[in-house]
Design a protein around this motif. Sequence first.
Motif, PDB file in Angstrom:
ATOM      1  N   HIS A  35       0.836  -1.197   0.000  1.00 32.90           N
ATOM      2  CA  HIS A  35       0.000   0.000   0.000  1.00 32.90           C
ATOM      3  C   HIS A  35       0.877   1.256   0.000  1.00 32.90           C
ATOM      4  CE1 HIS A  35      -3.103   2.872   1.081  1.00 32.90           C
ATOM      5  NE2 HIS A  35      -4.021   1.926   0.933  1.00 32.90           N
ATOM      6  N   PRO A  36       0.596   2.215  -0.869  1.00 33.02           N
ATOM      7  CA  PRO A  36       1.459   3.403  -0.936  1.00 33.02           C
ATOM      8  C   PRO A  36       1.521   4.200   0.361  1.00 33.02           C
ATOM      9  CG  PRO A  36      -0.521   3.650  -2.312  1.00 33.02           C
ATOM     10  CD  PRO A  36      -0.436   2.226  -1.923  1.00 33.02           C
ATOM     11  N   GLU A  37       0.422   4.228   1.130  1.00 36.96           N
ATOM     12  CA  GLU A  37       0.450   4.963   2.394  1.00 36.96           C
ATOM     13  C   GLU A  37       1.289   4.236   3.441  1.00 36.96           C
ATOM     14  OE1 GLU A  37      -0.819   8.075   3.742  1.00 36.96           O
ATOM     15  OE2 GLU A  37      -0.458   8.333   1.609  1.00 36.96           O
ATOM     16  N   VAL A  38       1.286   2.904   3.404  1.00 39.39           N
ATOM     17  CA  VAL A  38       2.191   2.148   4.273  1.00 39.39           C
ATOM     18  C   VAL A  38       3.629   2.433   3.865  1.00 39.39           C
ATOM     19  CG1 VAL A  38       2.972  -0.164   4.934  1.00 39.39           C
ATOM     20  CG2 VAL A  38       0.521   0.349   4.849  1.00 39.39           C
ATOM     21  N   ARG A  39       3.879   2.405   2.571  1.00 43.10           N
ATOM     22  CA  ARG A  39       5.236   2.637   2.055  1.00 43.10           C
ATOM     23  C   ARG A  39       5.711   4.066   2.336  1.00 43.10           C
ATOM     24  NH1 ARG A  39       8.482  -1.682   0.152  1.00 43.10           N
ATOM     25  NH2 ARG A  39       7.050  -3.429  -0.109  1.00 43.10           N
ATOM     26  N   ARG A  40       4.771   4.998   2.444  1.00 47.51           N
ATOM     27  CA  ARG A  40       5.151   6.371   2.759  1.00 47.51           C
ATOM     28  C   ARG A  40       5.754   6.469   4.157  1.00 47.51           C
ATOM     29  NH1 ARG A  40       2.994  10.799   5.269  1.00 47.51           N
ATOM     30  NH2 ARG A  40       1.004   9.806   5.759  1.00 47.51           N
ATOM     31  N   ALA A  41       5.218   5.666   5.079  1.00 44.50           N
ATOM     32  CA  ALA A  41       5.695   5.727   6.468  1.00 44.50           C
ATOM     33  C   ALA A  41       6.782   4.705   6.770  1.00 44.50           C
ATOM     34  CB  ALA A  41       4.518   5.510   7.422  1.00 44.50           C
ATOM     35  N   ILE A  42       6.748   3.566   6.084  1.00 44.43           N
ATOM     36  CA  ILE A  42       7.608   2.437   6.440  1.00 44.43           C
ATOM     37  C   ILE A  42       8.589   2.125   5.318  1.00 44.43           C
ATOM     38  CG2 ILE A  42       7.667  -0.001   7.119  1.00 44.43           C
ATOM     39  CD1 ILE A  42       6.282   1.774   9.192  1.00 44.43           C
ATOM     40  N   ASP A  43       9.861   2.056   5.654  1.00 44.47           N
ATOM     41  CA  ASP A  43      10.919   1.623   4.744  1.00 44.47           C
ATOM     42  C   ASP A  43      11.256   0.181   5.096  1.00 44.47           C
ATOM     43  OD1 ASP A  43      13.222   1.074   3.330  1.00 44.47           O
ATOM     44  OD2 ASP A  43      14.387   2.755   4.139  1.00 44.47           O
ATOM     45  N   PHE A  44      10.866  -0.745   4.224  1.00 40.88           N
ATOM     46  CA  PHE A  44      11.047  -2.164   4.530  1.00 40.88           C
ATOM     47  C   PHE A  44      12.491  -2.640   4.350  1.00 40.88           C
ATOM     48  CE2 PHE A  44       6.450  -1.966   4.082  1.00 40.88           C
ATOM     49  CZ  PHE A  44       6.027  -2.790   5.116  1.00 40.88           C
ATOM     50  N   ASP A  45      13.395  -1.729   4.061  1.00 46.42           N
ATOM     51  CA  ASP A  45      14.819  -2.062   4.057  1.00 46.42           C
ATOM     52  C   ASP A  45      15.454  -1.827   5.427  1.00 46.42           C
ATOM     53  OD1 ASP A  45      14.897  -2.835   1.358  1.00 46.42           O
ATOM     54  OD2 ASP A  45      15.140  -0.745   0.703  1.00 46.42           O
ATOM     55  N   ARG A  46      14.680  -1.221   6.331  1.00 51.32           N
ATOM     56  CA  ARG A  46      15.165  -0.960   7.685  1.00 51.32           C
ATOM     57  C   ARG A  46      14.265  -1.681   8.680  1.00 51.32           C
ATOM     58  NH1 ARG A  46      13.804   4.334   8.401  1.00 51.32           N
ATOM     59  NH2 ARG A  46      14.860   4.289  10.416  1.00 51.32           N
ATOM     60  N   PRO A  47      14.765  -2.013   9.893  1.00 52.29           N
ATOM     61  CA  PRO A  47      13.966  -2.787  10.851  1.00 52.29           C
ATOM     62  C   PRO A  47      12.616  -2.132  11.153  1.00 52.29           C
ATOM     63  CG  PRO A  47      16.245  -2.741  11.552  1.00 52.29           C
ATOM     64  CD  PRO A  47      16.146  -1.799  10.377  1.00 52.29           C
ATOM     65  N   VAL A  48      11.611  -2.980  11.261  1.00 54.71           N
ATOM     66  CA  VAL A  48      10.224  -2.565  11.493  1.00 54.71           C
ATOM     67  C   VAL A  48       9.675  -3.349  12.680  1.00 54.71           C
ATOM     68  CG1 VAL A  48       7.896  -2.457  10.492  1.00 54.71           C
ATOM     69  CG2 VAL A  48       9.909  -2.160   9.009  1.00 54.71           C
ATOM     70  N   ALA A  49       8.854  -2.714  13.487  1.00 57.48           N
ATOM     71  CA  ALA A  49       8.092  -3.430  14.511  1.00 57.48           C
ATOM     72  C   ALA A  49       6.701  -3.689  13.951  1.00 57.48           C
ATOM     73  CB  ALA A  49       8.000  -2.623  15.788  1.00 57.48           C
ATOM     74  N   LEU A  50       6.335  -4.952  13.853  1.00 58.67           N
ATOM     75  CA  LEU A  50       5.008  -5.356  13.387  1.00 58.67           C
ATOM     76  C   LEU A  50       4.140  -5.635  14.608  1.00 58.67           C
ATOM     77  CD1 LEU A  50       2.918  -6.434  11.310  1.00 58.67           C
ATOM     78  CD2 LEU A  50       4.131  -8.634  11.412  1.00 58.67           C
ATOM     79  N   LEU A  51       3.036  -4.909  14.737  1.00 64.91           N
ATOM     80  CA  LEU A  51       2.113  -5.093  15.862  1.00 64.91           C
ATOM     81  C   LEU A  51       0.870  -5.826  15.384  1.00 64.91           C
ATOM     82  CD1 LEU A  51       4.050  -3.029  17.081  1.00 64.91           C
ATOM     83  CD2 LEU A  51       2.082  -1.728  17.915  1.00 64.91           C
ATOM     84  N   LEU A  52       0.611  -6.978  15.986  1.00 65.82           N
ATOM     85  CA  LEU A  52      -0.616  -7.746  15.761  1.00 65.82           C
ATOM     86  C   LEU A  52      -1.226  -8.010  17.140  1.00 65.82           C
ATOM     87  CD1 LEU A  52       0.711 -10.255  13.060  1.00 65.82           C
ATOM     88  CD2 LEU A  52      -0.916  -8.392  12.671  1.00 65.82           C
ATOM     89  N   VAL A  53      -1.795  -6.973  17.701  1.00 67.64           N
ATOM     90  CA  VAL A  53      -2.253  -7.006  19.094  1.00 67.64           C
ATOM     91  C   VAL A  53      -3.761  -7.233  19.117  1.00 67.64           C
ATOM     92  CG1 VAL A  53      -2.426  -5.675  21.228  1.00 67.64           C
ATOM     93  CG2 VAL A  53      -0.342  -5.565  19.847  1.00 67.64           C
ATOM     94  N   ALA A  54      -4.172  -8.367  19.676  1.00 67.48           N
ATOM     95  CA  ALA A  54      -5.590  -8.711  19.818  1.00 67.48           C
ATOM     96  C   ALA A  54      -6.318  -8.665  18.479  1.00 67.48           C
ATOM     97  CB  ALA A  54      -6.277  -7.814  20.843  1.00 67.48           C
ATOM     98  N   VAL A  55      -5.717  -9.247  17.458  1.00 63.62           N
ATOM     99  CA  VAL A  55      -6.354  -9.237  16.143  1.00 63.62           C
ATOM    100  C   VAL A  55      -6.500 -10.637  15.556  1.00 63.62           C
ATOM    101  CG1 VAL A  55      -4.165  -8.729  14.963  1.00 63.62           C
ATOM    102  CG2 VAL A  55      -6.317  -8.207  13.834  1.00 63.62           C
ATOM    103  N   LEU A  56      -5.489 -11.500  15.710  1.00 64.98           N
ATOM    104  CA  LEU A  56      -5.531 -12.791  15.025  1.00 64.98           C
ATOM    105  C   LEU A  56      -6.613 -13.716  15.563  1.00 64.98           C
ATOM    106  CD1 LEU A  56      -1.747 -13.594  14.514  1.00 64.98           C
ATOM    107  CD2 LEU A  56      -3.361 -12.596  12.883  1.00 64.98           C
ATOM    108  N   HIS A  57      -7.077 -13.480  16.789  1.00 61.92           N
ATOM    109  CA  HIS A  57      -8.144 -14.352  17.298  1.00 61.92           C
ATOM    110  C   HIS A  57      -9.482 -14.075  16.628  1.00 61.92           C
ATOM    111  CE1 HIS A  57      -7.689 -11.250  20.715  1.00 61.92           C
ATOM    112  NE2 HIS A  57      -8.759 -10.859  20.028  1.00 61.92           N
TER     113      HIS A  57
END
Length: 266
Positions: free
Chosen positions: A141-163
Amino acid sequence: MGQDGGFSVGEIDTSRPHPARIYDYLLGGKDNYDVDRRAGDELAAAAPEVRIGLQANRAFLRRAVRYLVSSGIRQILDIGTGLPTSPNVHEIAHELAPDARVAYVDNDPIVAAHANALLSSSGATSVVLADVRDPQAIVNHPEVRRAIDFDRPVALLLVAVLHFLTDAEKPAQAVAALRDALPAGSFLVLSHATGDFADRSAAQAVYNKATATLNLRSRAEVEGFFDGFELVEPGLAQVPFWRPDTPPPPRSAEIGFYGGVARKTA
């Protein structure tokens, strides 16, 4: 939070409870409908510890974000963010690192609208209407890419969602796809409801009338989501007991949420 399970991204269904709005009600928020409040009351009757459990889950999120930012993380991808509950992830991160960047992702248009209003003045954040069941769409998504550079470390938060995903919706594959998009040095923060500490079939029944079912998983099943990551101490724990900075609240031993933080090393 985040998963609708019953209608398309971009549509608002007010005929059935939505997990994000139920959570908002139980946390004392105002962004909910009568149908969500009734479901929240039923949930609290079926699982008396639910309110302290949700508060403990939010406190886990706050501690985890502080840990990540203190560890040098400056990019956070928060999927299934839910309705704004202050302090929000970007507020927690910016207390320690004003240059931290956050991309919020949720599939509820009400969540997206509130988040956009809240963040309109911040250039370090993005808000994206998308669904964890389509992880590639999130990553691209371009808006994700605007904020996040996937060539540098990222914290992925999946808090209370997968259930809120059934096994048929392949949550493990979604996590794996997101993991594979992250470089080494990235982190996963995950929490998940469980029935390991009490029979919560009555609580599950409440969600059978909602836009997403509640899919409780065992400790071993939740640990499986961390495949490809290395859990940091104390490993997977009930959320009040993950690096507590205050005494755990009463009835913490009953709280049916596991939480953990893990690092991608390769």
